[in-house]
Design a protein around this motif. Structure first.
Motif, PDB file in Angstrom:
ATOM      1  N   LYS A  62      24.873  46.846  59.568  1.00 50.29           N
ATOM      2  CA  LYS A  62      25.970  46.281  60.265  1.00 50.29           C
ATOM      3  C   LYS A  62      26.832  45.965  59.241  1.00 50.29           C
ATOM      4  O   LYS A  62      26.999  44.745  58.796  1.00 50.29           O
ATOM      5  CB  LYS A  62      25.270  45.377  61.118  1.00 50.29           C
ATOM      6  CG  LYS A  62      24.028  45.579  62.191  1.00 50.29           C
ATOM      7  CD  LYS A  62      24.678  46.486  63.265  1.00 50.29           C
ATOM      8  CE  LYS A  62      23.662  47.050  64.280  1.00 50.29           C
ATOM      9  NZ  LYS A  62      22.549  47.673  63.713  1.00 50.29           N
ATOM     10  N   VAL A  65      28.780  42.474  59.955  1.00 48.51           N
ATOM     11  CA  VAL A  65      28.130  41.203  59.962  1.00 48.51           C
ATOM     12  C   VAL A  65      28.068  40.886  58.693  1.00 48.51           C
ATOM     13  O   VAL A  65      27.646  41.288  57.676  1.00 48.51           O
ATOM     14  CB  VAL A  65      26.648  41.535  60.480  1.00 48.51           C
ATOM     15  CG1 VAL A  65      25.795  40.099  60.464  1.00 48.51           C
ATOM     16  CG2 VAL A  65      26.747  42.270  61.966  1.00 48.51           C
ATOM     17  N   SER A  70      23.445  37.435  58.663  1.00 48.09           N
ATOM     18  CA  SER A  70      23.113  38.609  59.245  1.00 48.09           C
ATOM     19  C   SER A  70      21.420  38.523  60.062  1.00 48.09           C
ATOM     20  O   SER A  70      21.484  38.881  61.073  1.00 48.09           O
ATOM     21  CB  SER A  70      22.660  39.863  58.246  1.00 48.09           C
ATOM     22  OG  SER A  70      21.744  39.323  57.168  1.00 48.09           O
ATOM     23  N   TRP A  73      22.239  36.909  63.268  1.00 44.65           N
ATOM     24  CA  TRP A  73      22.928  37.910  64.067  1.00 44.65           C
ATOM     25  C   TRP A  73      21.916  38.727  64.704  1.00 44.65           C
ATOM     26  O   TRP A  73      22.023  38.751  65.967  1.00 44.65           O
ATOM     27  CB  TRP A  73      23.954  38.791  63.418  1.00 44.65           C
ATOM     28  CG  TRP A  73      24.691  39.638  64.413  1.00 44.65           C
ATOM     29  CD1 TRP A  73      25.868  39.305  64.742  1.00 44.65           C
ATOM     30  CD2 TRP A  73      24.265  40.962  64.834  1.00 44.65           C
ATOM     31  NE1 TRP A  73      26.216  40.620  65.591  1.00 44.65           N
ATOM     32  CE2 TRP A  73      25.577  41.348  65.511  1.00 44.65           C
ATOM     33  CE3 TRP A  73      23.205  41.655  64.539  1.00 44.65           C
ATOM     34  CZ2 TRP A  73      25.131  42.458  66.018  1.00 44.65           C
ATOM     35  CZ3 TRP A  73      23.077  43.110  65.043  1.00 44.65           C
ATOM     36  CH2 TRP A  73      24.132  43.627  66.007  1.00 44.65           C
ATOM     37  N   ASP A  77      20.823  38.755  68.673  1.00 47.42           N
ATOM     38  CA  ASP A  77      20.922  40.145  69.244  1.00 47.42           C
ATOM     39  C   ASP A  77      19.751  40.393  70.176  1.00 47.42           C
ATOM     40  O   ASP A  77      19.853  40.917  71.216  1.00 47.42           O
ATOM     41  CB  ASP A  77      21.257  41.151  68.332  1.00 47.42           C
ATOM     42  CG  ASP A  77      21.309  42.596  68.970  1.00 47.42           C
ATOM     43  OD1 ASP A  77      22.563  42.546  69.782  1.00 47.42           O
ATOM     44  OD2 ASP A  77      20.533  43.598  68.551  1.00 47.42           O
ATOM     45  N   ASP A 147      20.033  48.407  57.084  1.00 41.94           N
ATOM     46  CA  ASP A 147      19.424  47.228  57.479  1.00 41.94           C
ATOM     47  C   ASP A 147      17.830  47.224  57.604  1.00 41.94           C
ATOM     48  O   ASP A 147      17.762  47.967  58.807  1.00 41.94           O
ATOM     49  CB  ASP A 147      20.062  46.494  58.519  1.00 41.94           C
ATOM     50  CG  ASP A 147      21.387  45.723  58.051  1.00 41.94           C
ATOM     51  OD1 ASP A 147      21.385  45.083  57.027  1.00 41.94           O
ATOM     52  OD2 ASP A 147      22.365  45.921  58.665  1.00 41.94           O
TER      53      ASP A 147
END
Length: 205
Positions: A62, A65, A70, A73, A77, A147
């Protein structure tokens, strides 16, 4: 994070993604691919007796981000996916020191986030939601555009309407240590501390 505790139960190294990655965590976490279909980008394990689970995912990086946000996030999400964004209680956000992921390059950015949210099993509705503590770690492998997401789930309160209640009962979950099991937090940290990449071709050219 405090020093890694001595495992309170049998743990062994698991080959992941065809052996390209490995990690160690308690034996009681069973490979869900033996029970149901698991997406190719995931490795999923669960203890059916405690409704605890551990998932390792490989996702496209991402780019938009921020590194230090991260893991948070990804936690937010996940809450959005569970329709729990309004109920999410963030307990902790941290940067994971390189000493806690000793088999990764020291320059790898690793962050973690912990929070509580309501999660329903399968296709059950909001009325059957369980209160779950979720541990998220994000390993940012920027050189290969990936990621890595490690997520652990620890039920705190089981709804009597949840399908989980049939197998482990409803109400407050019994603490892991009370039945000789390693707490999910410890299993999560052990998974991180032993995470090894053996074959970088897994991530493509």
């Amino acid at each position: 994070m405090p020093d890694l505790a001595v495992p309170a139960e049998p743990c062994f190294e698991r080959p992941l993604f065809g052996g390209s990655i490995s990690s160690t965590f308690p034996q009681r976490f069973q490979d869900l691919s033996n029970i149901r279909e698991v997406p190719d980008h995931q490795e999923a394990f669960a203890d059916p007796n405690r409704d605890e689970s551990l998932i390792i995912e490989l996702l496209d990086l991402k780019q938009d981000v921020a590194d230090n946000q991260s893991a948070l996030w990804f936690l937010q999400d996940l809450a959005n996916e569970q329709d729990s964004s309004g109920d999410l209680v963030v307990e902790n956000v941290s940067t994971v020191a390189s000493s806690e992921v000793p088999f990764l390059d020291p320059s790898t950015v690793v962050t973690a986030a912990v929070g509580q949210m309501g999660i329903s099993k399968g296709r059950q509705g909001r009325e059957a939601r369980n209160i779950v503590r979720v541990y998220v770690a994000n390993l940012r492998l920027k050189d290969v555009g990936t990621d890595v997401l490690i997520t652990a789930y620890e039920p705190l309160m089981i709804s009597e309407l949840s399908e989980s209640a049939r197998s482990i009962g409803s109400g407050a979950a019994v603490p892991a240590a009370a039945v000789g099991c390693m707490p999910v937090m410890e299993a999560f940290r052990l998974c991180l501390a032993t995470f090894k990449i053996h074959n970088w071709s897994l991530f493509g050219s």
